[in-house]
Design an enzyme around this catalytic site. Structure first.
Site: not given
Length: 589
Positions: A204, A452, A476, A523
């Site tokens: 973060h 994947e 993956d 993606c």
């Protein structure tokens, strides 16, 4: 700007926020936290719980004040950072952490400080010890627990927090580490850049620094020890290089790069209004991946035409129970409304026993799986627990009345997983119609699958008969194809999405999708690399989904090429013997 005395020294770290920062370095240290532990007598337990509740209330008040301070920042930065404060506020409620602390006070007779310190560290270590490749995610979740504990401990002991108010205008902030709540206190107009000795590209803190637009290099060892207060420093948030006591030549070069970056940034900003198409007119759809709602303003600025991958896992984090239908509907609806008519592809929950989330613990195997990557995860987990899947699908159907939506299934290996899910979706559609008073889209949203696994790529002709679209997840797909876990040092060198075996599976999937007349997108991380864009186009991919920051540069690469050259490049890459040969082909373009 005057040069400072001393010999020029160079350091390297993790580049987390782009840009050149030039200024005097000033360190902001965090006051040491001193904890004195003591055991409680029985009569002391209730007052100690009250003392803990008071510290929790003070912590919540401080975080709310941080949220209010964000109103002084640019609007986009507010939208990116404020939801992170909500995560911490939620954890200060009746979370697993706080329940564990209170249990240690009540049953172990620990004082509140000792209970908080022991429980937070135990939970953080348990998260880090979980099996699975997502080291960055586990580290981020462990850091969240530790950060909340530090805040509560300082409020329990009334010890001060770090402050940046004394830093001079235009200083480069240097610190051993920087917490997300610390970063929220930084005034971007005051600071030229940020350097820390600890930290990395994930987490973060990095997200906040990027949102603030501050050049930043984290994990740069040795700078703090070598720098005198006020010494001039140059930091490069693109390369991770830091120059302490720069020479006149280094300073001139840095200023020139700063001017070049400003010019390039203006050019990239103009690209947002131009189409993503090759020089010979081949159109490419560029969409964004969304992991957390605070990324929505970044997507809006990037020029993305929709969300190609909405990772729904964030809704299940930091909760004692899975979110109900109304909660999920509201979250999806808000995201769809924010996209203002652009399509949103929602991936249903992609989770497994390699990740610990309290809300999902009732759905995971009681006995740890020896190989979670090959176990009960993704659509396998959801079909094993229909109520979990049905709640999510029902919420998506309700939210789909607000704009175009697609539903994506993760970890599909066989066609039966698609057909079973489609029957559930139809059943829920009929149930909602009978319920009455529920707004629904005119037709069922398209149902697609993540490709994947090698099995999904090899079975693409069969899967295409049952799926409305494909989305290739190269992260993956690379791992399963090469049997290499990118998170494990011994196998990380084998993990390379440019290996010809992986490229052939991508090409095969795109070819079968085109033959079946269904769209196919990519993606995974590979989509965000501009130097690979031409190769992916040549392999047959026409839709990319990536982090919003990457879209302008990928668009720039697409607009600089032609389809015939892309196809020729792909043919050579498919005939290569290694990823090194493919990389050499890309560098020669």
């Amino acid at each position: 700007m005057k040069l400072t005395k001393g010999k020029e020294q160079r350091f390297t770290g993790h580049p987390v926020s782009p840009g050149i920062g030039i200024g005097p370095v000033h360190e902001a240290t965090e006051p040491a936290l001193t904890i004195t532990a003591h055991a409680l007598d029985e009569p002391d337990i209730a007052p100690e719980l009250d003392r803990l509740d008071d510290a929790l209330a003070r912590s919540r008040h401080q975080l709310q004040k941080l949220k209010n301070r964000l109103a002084q920042l640019p609007e986009d930065s507010q939208a990116e950072i404020a939801p992170l404060m909500d995560v911490y506020l939620h954890m200060l409620g009746p979370s697993r952490l706080i329940r564990g602390v209170k249990s240690r006070i009540e049953t172990g007779r620990h004082c509140a400080e000792a209970a908080m310190q022991a429980e937070s560290e135990a939970q953080a270590e348990a998260i880090l010890a979980l099996p699975g490749p997502d080291r960055a995610g586990k580290q981020r979740r462990a850091d969240e627990v530790r950060e909340l504990a530090r805040r509560v401990l300082r409020n329990l002991t009334r010890q001060p927090f770090r402050s940046f108010t004394s830093l001079p205008q235009g200083a480069v902030l240097a610190a051993e580490s920087l917490r997300p709540a610390d970063a929220a206190l930084i005034q971007p107009a005051q600071i030229a850049g940020v350097i820390t000795a600890e930290g990395g590209i994930e987490g973060h803190t990095s997200v906040m620094l990027r949102a603030l637009g501050l050049p930043a290099v984290l994990g740069a060892e040795g700078v703090l020890e070598a720098a005198d207060p006020g010494a001039l420093v140059i930091l490069d948030g693109d390369s991770g290089e830091i120059i302490l006591n720069p020479s006149r030549a280094s300073l001139d070069a840095a200023r020139a790069r700063l001017a070049e970056q400003a010019k390039a940034k203006r050019a990239l900003s103009r690209l947002s209004r131009l189409p993503a198409e090759t020089r010979d007119g081949t159109h490419v759809e560029l969409q964004a991946n969304l992991e957390l709602p605070f990324e929505l303003p970044l997507i809006a600025r990037s020029g993305a035409h929709g969300i190609g991958l909405l990772r729904s896992e964030f809704m299940f984090m930091n909760r004692a129970e899975a979110p109900d239908e109304d909660t999920q509907t509201r979250i999806y609806r808000d995201i769809i409304d924010a996209m203002d008519g652009d399509p949103v592809t929602i991936r249903v929950l992609d989770w497994g026993s390699d990740k610990e989330v309290e809300a999902l613990s009732p759905y995971l195997p009681e006995t740890p799986e020896p190989n979670p990557a090959l176990g009960l995860r993704g659509i396998r987990l959801l079909l094993r627990h229909p109520p979990l899947l049905e709640t999510q699908l029902t919420a998506i159907l309700r939210a789909a009345a607000h704009g175009p939506v697609r539903i994506m299934l993760p970890m599909v290996s066989v066609a039966a997983e698609i057909t079973e899910t489609r029957e559930i979706l139809k059943k829920l559609w009929r149930r909602l119609k009978r319920r009455g008073g529920v707004a629904l889209p005119e037709a069922l949203p398209p149902l697609g699958v993540m490709v994947e696994t090698p099995a999904a790529a090899l079975a693409a002709p069969v899967l295409a008969r049952h799926a409305d679209f494909f989305a290739i997840g190269t992260n993956d797909l690379t791992m399963y194809t090469l049997a290499a876990d990118r998170g494990m040092p011994l196998s990380a060198q084998l993990y390379d999405p440019l290996e010809p075996a992986v490229l052939r599976l991508i090409h095969m999937t795109a070819t079968f999708a085109r033959a079946a007349g269904i769209p196919v997108s990519l993606c995974g991380e590979l989509a965000s690399r501009p130097q690979v864009s031409a190769l992916l186009l040549g392999l047959g991919v026409r839709q990319f989904s990536m982090h919003g920051n990457a879209i302008p540069r990928v668009k720039q690469a697409i607009r600089a090429t032609t389809l015939p050259s892309c196809v020729a490049l792909a043919e050579r890459a498919l005939g290569a013997e290694s990823a090194a040969q493919v990389r050499a082909l890309l560098e020669g373009e």
